[in-house]
Write an enzyme that holds these catalytic residues in place. Structure first.
Site, mmCIF file in Angstrom:
data_model
loop_
_atom_site.group_PDB
_atom_site.id
_atom_site.type_symbol
_atom_site.label_atom_id
_atom_site.label_comp_id
_atom_site.label_asym_id
_atom_site.label_seq_id
_atom_site.Cartn_x
_atom_site.Cartn_y
_atom_site.Cartn_z
ATOM 1 N N ASP A 67 6.492 10.923 8.551
ATOM 2 C CA ASP A 67 7.014 9.648 8.061
ATOM 3 C C ASP A 67 8.306 9.828 7.276
ATOM 4 O O ASP A 67 8.716 10.946 6.966
ATOM 5 C CB ASP A 67 5.960 8.923 7.190
ATOM 6 C CG ASP A 67 5.281 9.856 6.187
ATOM 7 O OD1 ASP A 67 5.875 10.900 5.844
ATOM 8 O OD2 ASP A 67 4.161 9.544 5.763
ATOM 9 N N ASP A 136 -6.072 6.279 -1.508
ATOM 10 C CA ASP A 136 -6.785 5.190 -0.825
ATOM 11 C C ASP A 136 -7.221 5.590 0.587
ATOM 12 O O ASP A 136 -7.707 4.767 1.354
ATOM 13 C CB ASP A 136 -5.888 3.938 -0.750
ATOM 14 C CG ASP A 136 -4.551 4.255 -0.090
ATOM 15 O OD1 ASP A 136 -4.319 5.413 0.336
ATOM 16 O OD2 ASP A 136 -3.716 3.324 0.016
ATOM 17 N N HIS A 138 -5.134 6.881 2.994
ATOM 18 C CA HIS A 138 -4.124 6.776 4.060
ATOM 19 C C HIS A 138 -3.736 8.159 4.585
ATOM 20 O O HIS A 138 -3.857 9.163 3.879
ATOM 21 C CB HIS A 138 -2.896 5.972 3.605
ATOM 22 C CG HIS A 138 -1.991 6.647 2.626
ATOM 23 N ND1 HIS A 138 -1.335 5.967 1.633
ATOM 24 C CD2 HIS A 138 -1.603 7.944 2.489
ATOM 25 C CE1 HIS A 138 -0.595 6.808 0.934
ATOM 26 N NE2 HIS A 138 -0.744 8.014 1.420
ATOM 27 N N GLU A 143 -1.355 2.784 6.156
ATOM 28 C CA GLU A 143 -2.039 2.250 4.988
ATOM 29 C C GLU A 143 -3.376 1.624 5.366
ATOM 30 O O GLU A 143 -3.691 1.468 6.552
ATOM 31 C CB GLU A 143 -1.138 1.193 4.326
ATOM 32 C CG GLU A 143 0.211 1.735 3.854
ATOM 33 C CD GLU A 143 0.119 2.604 2.591
ATOM 34 O OE1 GLU A 143 -0.883 3.320 2.403
ATOM 35 O OE2 GLU A 143 1.067 2.556 1.786
HETATM 36 P P1 PGA Z 1 0.532 13.878 -2.123
HETATM 37 O O1 PGA Z 1 0.565 12.662 -1.104
HETATM 38 O O2 PGA Z 1 0.458 15.130 -1.312
HETATM 39 O O3 PGA Z 1 1.830 13.790 -2.872
HETATM 40 O O4 PGA Z 1 -0.671 13.703 -2.985
HETATM 41 C C1 PGA Z 1 -0.327 12.615 -0.050
HETATM 42 C C2 PGA Z 1 -0.231 11.290 0.672
HETATM 43 O O5 PGA Z 1 -0.006 10.255 0.021
HETATM 44 O O6 PGA Z 1 -0.401 11.278 1.896
#
Ligand code: PGA
Length: 261
Positions: A67, A136, A138, A143
């Site tokens: 992404d 959450d 995702h 999302e």
């Molecule tokens: P993070 O993010 O590795 O910074 O915890 C993971 C994500 O939101 O997919």
């Protein structure tokens, strides 16, 4: 799903890097799906070390990132282009034309997303997809509520994600781009293997729901329960809400025992 629980994120990064190294030694033109965020940084460090100290060769590797934010320039310090250069691409020998990151400045986003999917197919599909997980549930920027069959597209980020990512934008939630391009859940599910990494207690609820909860678009990572080859690499804190911790540990210990025979 194979669940591997380790004391700290260093061990997780070591195991994940060994999985990638072994795959790369078997298939020099490996296609890697890559993730950004704090979680995979230790993995990239381990791979960079393998390249610098042991000559692990990435020259025929192709990469696709999950992404990228929309509407911030590539050169922005928090763009995922900048992240990947800083933590990985500047330190290994992956040729620039083989590095694919969703383009945050594409004029025609829809055409870009279609072309991105086509490029994955042309490369032969993703062999190993590295994934983090949001608090959450995702994966990528898919999302809550994302179609479990979704493809690469533009999405709006949830409040939860904007708040979690504000730390990288001077704790100013209004500075976090609200939209992003993400590869889809359907796209991720076509990877031959997925490595989902998570550490810290902030991820324990998401991990428990993703691994032991019902499959639902409200926890996008839960779809990985139906993926034929997903390895979930988590530290003790991220595992703390799982019910079957002892079973997962015993299964992994038995696998290692078999391998050493
Ligand atoms: P993070 O993010 O590795 O910074 O915890 C993971 C994500 O939101 O997919």
């Amino acid at each position: 799903m194979e669940i591997i629980i380790q004391p700290s994120h260093y061990q997780l990064a070591a195991i994940a890097s060994e999985i990638i190294r072994d795959a790369l030694l078997r298939k020099p033109n490996l296609v890697l799906g890559l993730a950004t965020g704090s979680t995979p940084i230790a993995l990239y460090k381990a791979l960079v070390r393998m390249h610098k100290e042991n000559g692990l060769d990435f020259s025929r590797v192709t990469t696709f990132n999950l992404d990228e934010y929309v509407d911030i320039p590539r050169e922005h310090p928090q763009s995922y282009h900048t992240f990947m250069a800083k933590h990985f691409f500047d330190h290994v020998n992956i040729s620039v034309e083989n590095q694919h990151i969703p383009q945050n400045t594409a004029e025609n986003h829809e055409a870009f997303c279609t072309a991105f999917e086509e490029a994955i197919v042309r490369a032969g599909g993703i062999d190993i997809q590295v994934l983090g997980i949001g608090t959450d549930g995702h994966i990528g920027f898919n999302e809550v509520g994302s179609s479990l069959a979704s493809r690469t597209r533009i999405v709006t980020l949830t409040e939860n994600t904007l708040a979690a990512n504000a730390i990288h934008f001077g704790d100013d939630i209004s500075a976090v781009p609200e939209m992003a391009i993400t590869i889809g859940i359907g796209t991720i599910m076509e990877a031959k293997q997925c490595l989902l990494l998570a550490n810290s207690a902030s991820k324990s609820e998401a991990i428990a729901k993703a691994v032991e909860g019902p499959i639902t678009s409200m926890v996008p990572a839960s779809i990985l329960q139906t993926h034929p080859n997903t390895v979930v690499l988590i530290d003790e804190s991220a595992a703390s809400d799982l019910k079957e911790v002892e079973y997962y540990k015993r299964s992994y210990a038995n696998k290692l025992k078999l391998q050493s025979q």
